[in-house]
Design an enzyme around this catalytic site. Structure first.
Site, PDB file in Angstrom:
ATOM      1  N   ARG A  27       0.823  -1.210   0.000  1.00  0.00           N
ATOM      2  CA  ARG A  27       0.000   0.000   0.000  1.00  0.00           C
ATOM      3  C   ARG A  27       0.860   1.264   0.000  1.00  0.00           C
ATOM      4  O   ARG A  27       0.358   2.351  -0.266  1.00  0.00           O
ATOM      5  CB  ARG A  27      -0.923   0.002   1.229  1.00  0.00           C
ATOM      6  CG  ARG A  27      -1.897  -1.151   1.243  1.00  0.00           C
ATOM      7  CD  ARG A  27      -2.594  -1.261   2.589  1.00  0.00           C
ATOM      8  NE  ARG A  27      -3.488  -0.143   2.850  1.00  0.00           N
ATOM      9  CZ  ARG A  27      -4.737  -0.059   2.437  1.00  0.00           C
ATOM     10  NH1 ARG A  27      -5.250  -1.026   1.734  1.00  0.00           N
ATOM     11  NH2 ARG A  27      -5.479   0.994   2.727  1.00  0.00           N
ATOM     12  N   ASN A  99      -6.600   4.830   9.606  1.00  0.00           N
ATOM     13  CA  ASN A  99      -6.351   5.063   8.175  1.00  0.00           C
ATOM     14  C   ASN A  99      -7.471   5.947   7.683  1.00  0.00           C
ATOM     15  O   ASN A  99      -8.642   5.635   7.895  1.00  0.00           O
ATOM     16  CB  ASN A  99      -6.345   3.703   7.452  1.00  0.00           C
ATOM     17  CG  ASN A  99      -6.357   3.836   5.949  1.00  0.00           C
ATOM     18  OD1 ASN A  99      -5.983   4.873   5.400  1.00  0.00           O
ATOM     19  ND2 ASN A  99      -6.792   2.795   5.271  1.00  0.00           N
ATOM     20  N   GLY A 100      -7.139   7.066   7.027  1.00  0.00           N
ATOM     21  CA  GLY A 100      -8.170   7.988   6.537  1.00  0.00           C
ATOM     22  C   GLY A 100      -7.836   9.402   6.944  1.00  0.00           C
ATOM     23  O   GLY A 100      -6.674   9.716   7.220  1.00  0.00           O
ATOM     24  N   GLU A 480      -1.761   6.928 -25.625  1.00  0.00           N
ATOM     25  CA  GLU A 480      -1.812   6.027 -24.475  1.00  0.00           C
ATOM     26  C   GLU A 480      -2.726   4.831 -24.761  1.00  0.00           C
ATOM     27  O   GLU A 480      -2.402   3.692 -24.401  1.00  0.00           O
ATOM     28  CB  GLU A 480      -2.271   6.810 -23.232  1.00  0.00           C
ATOM     29  CG  GLU A 480      -2.461   6.019 -21.959  1.00  0.00           C
ATOM     30  CD  GLU A 480      -1.218   5.264 -21.494  1.00  0.00           C
ATOM     31  OE1 GLU A 480      -0.116   5.484 -22.023  1.00  0.00           O
ATOM     32  OE2 GLU A 480      -1.363   4.412 -20.602  1.00  0.00           O
ATOM     33  N   GLU A 487       0.760  -3.164 -25.904  1.00  0.00           N
ATOM     34  CA  GLU A 487       1.479  -3.838 -24.814  1.00  0.00           C
ATOM     35  C   GLU A 487       0.861  -5.183 -24.437  1.00  0.00           C
ATOM     36  O   GLU A 487       1.576  -6.144 -24.202  1.00  0.00           O
ATOM     37  CB  GLU A 487       1.466  -2.962 -23.551  1.00  0.00           C
ATOM     38  CG  GLU A 487       2.450  -1.824 -23.568  1.00  0.00           C
ATOM     39  CD  GLU A 487       2.507  -1.108 -22.229  1.00  0.00           C
ATOM     40  OE1 GLU A 487       1.456  -0.561 -21.800  1.00  0.00           O
ATOM     41  OE2 GLU A 487       3.580  -1.096 -21.607  1.00  0.00           O
ATOM     42  N   HIS A 503      -2.235  13.442 -43.881  1.00  0.00           N
ATOM     43  CA  HIS A 503      -0.869  13.714 -44.342  1.00  0.00           C
ATOM     44  C   HIS A 503      -0.073  12.425 -44.547  1.00  0.00           C
ATOM     45  O   HIS A 503       1.144  12.446 -44.494  1.00  0.00           O
ATOM     46  CB  HIS A 503      -0.157  14.648 -43.352  1.00  0.00           C
ATOM     47  CG  HIS A 503      -0.849  15.977 -43.253  1.00  0.00           C
ATOM     48  ND1 HIS A 503      -0.800  16.932 -44.237  1.00  0.00           N
ATOM     49  CD2 HIS A 503      -1.664  16.472 -42.291  1.00  0.00           C
ATOM     50  CE1 HIS A 503      -1.535  17.971 -43.880  1.00  0.00           C
ATOM     51  NE2 HIS A 503      -2.074  17.713 -42.703  1.00  0.00           N
TER      52      HIS A 503
HETATM   53  O1  M6R Z   1       8.083   3.907 -14.167  1.00  0.00           O
HETATM   54  P1  M6R Z   1       7.998   4.837 -15.340  1.00  0.00           P
HETATM   55  O2  M6R Z   1       6.737   5.637 -15.360  1.00  0.00           O
HETATM   56  O3  M6R Z   1       9.207   5.704 -15.455  1.00  0.00           O
HETATM   57  O4  M6R Z   1       7.980   3.893 -16.603  1.00  0.00           O
HETATM   58  C1  M6R Z   1       8.015   4.404 -17.894  1.00  0.00           C
HETATM   59  C2  M6R Z   1       7.613   3.365 -18.899  1.00  0.00           C
HETATM   60  O5  M6R Z   1       8.504   2.289 -18.873  1.00  0.00           O
HETATM   61  C3  M6R Z   1       6.200   2.830 -18.611  1.00  0.00           C
HETATM   62  O6  M6R Z   1       5.270   3.859 -18.593  1.00  0.00           O
HETATM   63  C4  M6R Z   1       5.788   1.810 -19.673  1.00  0.00           C
HETATM   64  O7  M6R Z   1       5.597   2.449 -20.895  1.00  0.00           O
HETATM   65  C5  M6R Z   1       4.548   1.054 -19.210  1.00  0.00           C
HETATM   66  N1  M6R Z   1       4.677  -0.322 -19.515  1.00  0.00           N
HETATM   67  C6  M6R Z   1       3.294   1.591 -19.808  1.00  0.00           C
HETATM   68  O8  M6R Z   1       2.184   0.804 -19.611  1.00  0.00           O
END
Ligand code: M6R
Length: 604
Positions: A27, A99-100, A480, A487, A503
């Protein structure tokens, strides 16, 4: 976030409390402590930093026979991470962990000080124990005093209290923060903030509901509702598998983390919003004085949040903002001027490329700031200042909640800087602060939406690629969305600014090219719509995400109507995350540990 454990029974309570805290380490915390009552005597230990420091301090301490004990890992909100601020907090004969946030702590504290009470810490929590002891003087029992105390505190809490006046009892109350109690057939009682510390120790657990309070003794577990009605505990069997327990019933950590976004963003906002201004104790005059430019530098998802920030900083704070991919910045012999604030963004705080750029900026004499999720990480230790995103531990390799909290921090920061630069009217700041408070609602995963995406995902498993397109801040969101998909699904996906398609990339348009179009109602809607129509006219398969119905789309994922484009941003972010998740699951991939990827990239 803080973690709580409690134990009542005849076993080695020191070990049970310490091992319970160990299970709650995920946590995040900056100090820890325990208090044990045995043979009429309290022993309490606290240490800052990792649990090993607390273990060291308790080395000589032995528990034997019946005892009651409470423990806590603290993640600082009110007051710095010091030993005095660490829990348990003590009165004259009682200890408390919490906690809170106790919202009315300042007024209670004022009254208690007027009554002659001395406070040892800067925390909000300490009022609970003193208020309890004040009530104890006029109550018929410790339970009456505890009940009165709970009725007097406002805010979010999960709290445990032990007192010498009831040597075989632990008092508890829960409102807003998680807590459960576990039992077994040895008459023991265990408390914790999540179920992992209880696995292997308890057979059945009761998850407290908001408003629950009561007490446990060796023979009893008594719970009352917030309407003071006694209720039966609702026991469920405790899983015996730690990993699946940590997933709280979700199929993957990534899914859990998507669903957690609402509560972690509430933590990100905590203590940082007033009605008319944003507060960042971390950003002082010394850091911002003489700064004319902000340079944001990061990798991967963190880079996408930085790109989002560049729009917000220039638009609201009117400060020149440039962004850099860390791996590029390192070797291109960049010009660095001292009127630039150098900001690195990293979930882990350990990414090698980003860390190196931070070192370069420091060596060039620039002021530096890190936006990070992991306290005490290398970047946090190195930068001049640090803003923690408070997302909690992120286990899924594909980042979700870390991104959401980074963008939340940046939106807040843009208003903080806007106020400092007199770049927005007070009225605008007030109204945007109201919007910031709505983010936790915007990122709540709607069951109907999740089901719809699950069904729809089967149509997007093949084809020759995906374009995620958006304008303005929806461009980094498109990047993103594409990164998430590639990924974990291993499908080819690109993020593009909508206006750039004609383009070049539009040459790829055909029915096998999937376009995921982000169409916010409140930002350049007509422009973005025309770009999508161009693709639709060339027979690309379009999946539109919008609150406005779009008849040129083959598929449409509606988001709720919102009053501002940043809330649409957060709504769409969740849709994109769920979309990738469901495609990856259908493809049978390992969502949490995708091939070839590591959570923390500590090599170049
Ligand atoms: O820990 P960081 O935010 O520095 O990591 C950067 C990238 O390696 C990280 O955001 C990576 O692209 C992730 N796998 C995204 O999902």
């Amino acid at each position: 976030m803080c973690g709580i454990v409690g134990y009542l029974g005849k076993k080695n309570s020191k070990e049970i409390l310490l091992s319970g805290l160990k299970e709650l380490e995920y946590r995040g915390y900056d100090s820890a402590g325990i208090a044990v009552l045995q043979n009429d005597k309290f022993d309490s230990f606290k240490a800052i930093g990792k649990l090993i420091n607390l273990e060291e301090k308790t080395k000589e301490f032995v528990t034997q026979g019946f005892s009651i004990g409470i423990g806590h890992t603290r993640w600082a909100t009110h007051g710095k991470p010091t030993e005095l601020n660490a829990h348990p907090h003590v009165g004259s004969e009682s200890y408390v962990v919490h906690n809170g946030i106790i919202e009315n702590y300042a007024e209670l504290k004022k009254e208690l000080i007027a009554d002659g009470v001395t406070f040892l810490s800067q925390t909000d929590t300490e009022v609970i124990v003193h208020q309890f002891e004040k009530n104890l003087k006029t109550s018929t029992s410790a339970f009456e005093a505890f009940k009165k105390t709970i009725s007097e505190i406002q805010g979010a809490y999960a709290t445990l209290l032990v007192t010498k006046s009831e040597k075989e009892t632990i008092f508890f109350a829960k409102n807003g923060s998680p807590m459960l109690v576990g039992i077994n057939d040895e008459n023991e009682k265990y408390f914790a903030s999540s179920d992992t510390p209880l696995i292997g120790k308890c057979t059945d657990v009761n998850y407290f509901e908001d408003g629950d309070y009561g007490y446990v003794t060796p023979d009893e577990l008594t719970i009352f509702t917030n309407e003071d009605v006694k209720k039966e505990p609702l026991f469920t069997k405790l899983s015996t598998n730690k990993l699946s327990a940590q997933k709280d019933g979700y199929r993957f950590f990534m899914e859990k983390e998507i669903y957690e976004q609402s509560s972690v963003i509430a933590d990100t906002l905590l203590g940082r919003l007033c009605d008319d201004e944003v507060l960042f104790d971390e950003l002082d005059d010394a850091l911002l004085e003489g700064i004319n430019e902000i340079k944001l530098c990061a990798c991967g998802t963190s880079y996408h949040s930085a790109l989002t920030a560049s729009y917000l900083f220039e638009r609201y704070a009117k400060i020149k903002t440039t962004i850099e991919v860390a791996s590029e910045f390192r070797y291109r012999q960049p010009i660095m001027t001292k009127d630039t604030l150098f900001v690195v963004i990293s979930q882990s705080g350990e990414t090698a490329d980003t860390l190196e750029t931070l070192k370069m900026a420091k060596a060039a004499g620039l002021k530096t700031l890190v936006i990070c999720n992991v306290d005490n990480s290398s970047m946090v230790r190195l930068a001049d200042a640090c803003v923690l995103t408070r997302a909690g531990v992120e286990k899924g390799v594909a980042s979700t909640k870390a991104f959401a909290t980074q963008v939340t921090v940046f939106w807040m920061m843009s208003l903080y800087l806007a106020k400092r630069n007199n770049a927005l009217s007070s009225q605008d700041i007030v109204s945007q602060i109201k919007l910031l408070r709505e983010i936790p609602k915007s990122v709540k995963v709607d069951d109907e939406m999740h089901e719809r995406i699950k069904r729809l995902s089967k149509r997007y498993l093949h084809g020759h690629g995906f374009f995620f397109i958006g304008r303005d801040v929806f461009y980094p969101l498109a990047l993103e969305g594409a990164l998430k998909l590639k990924e974990i699904s291993y499908l080819h996906a690109e993020g593009y600014p909508s206006g750039e398609m004609k383009h070049g990339p539009i040459a790829l348009a055909d029915p096998e090219l999937f376009t995921i179009a982000l169409l916010p109602q409140h930002l350049l809607y007509e422009k973005a719509k025309s770009n999508v129509e161009e693709l639709s006219a060339r027979d690309s398969t379009i999946c539109a995400i919008s609150s406005v119905n779009f008849d040129k789309a083959d598929d449409f994922i509606p988001i709720k109507k919102c009053s501002h484009y940043m809330l649409e941003f957060f709504e769409m972010m969740v849709v994109l995350q769920v979309f990738s998740l469901e495609i990856s699951i259908r493809l049978g991939n390992d969502v949490d540990m995708p091939r070839n990827l590591a959570k923390s990239v500590t090599v170049e």
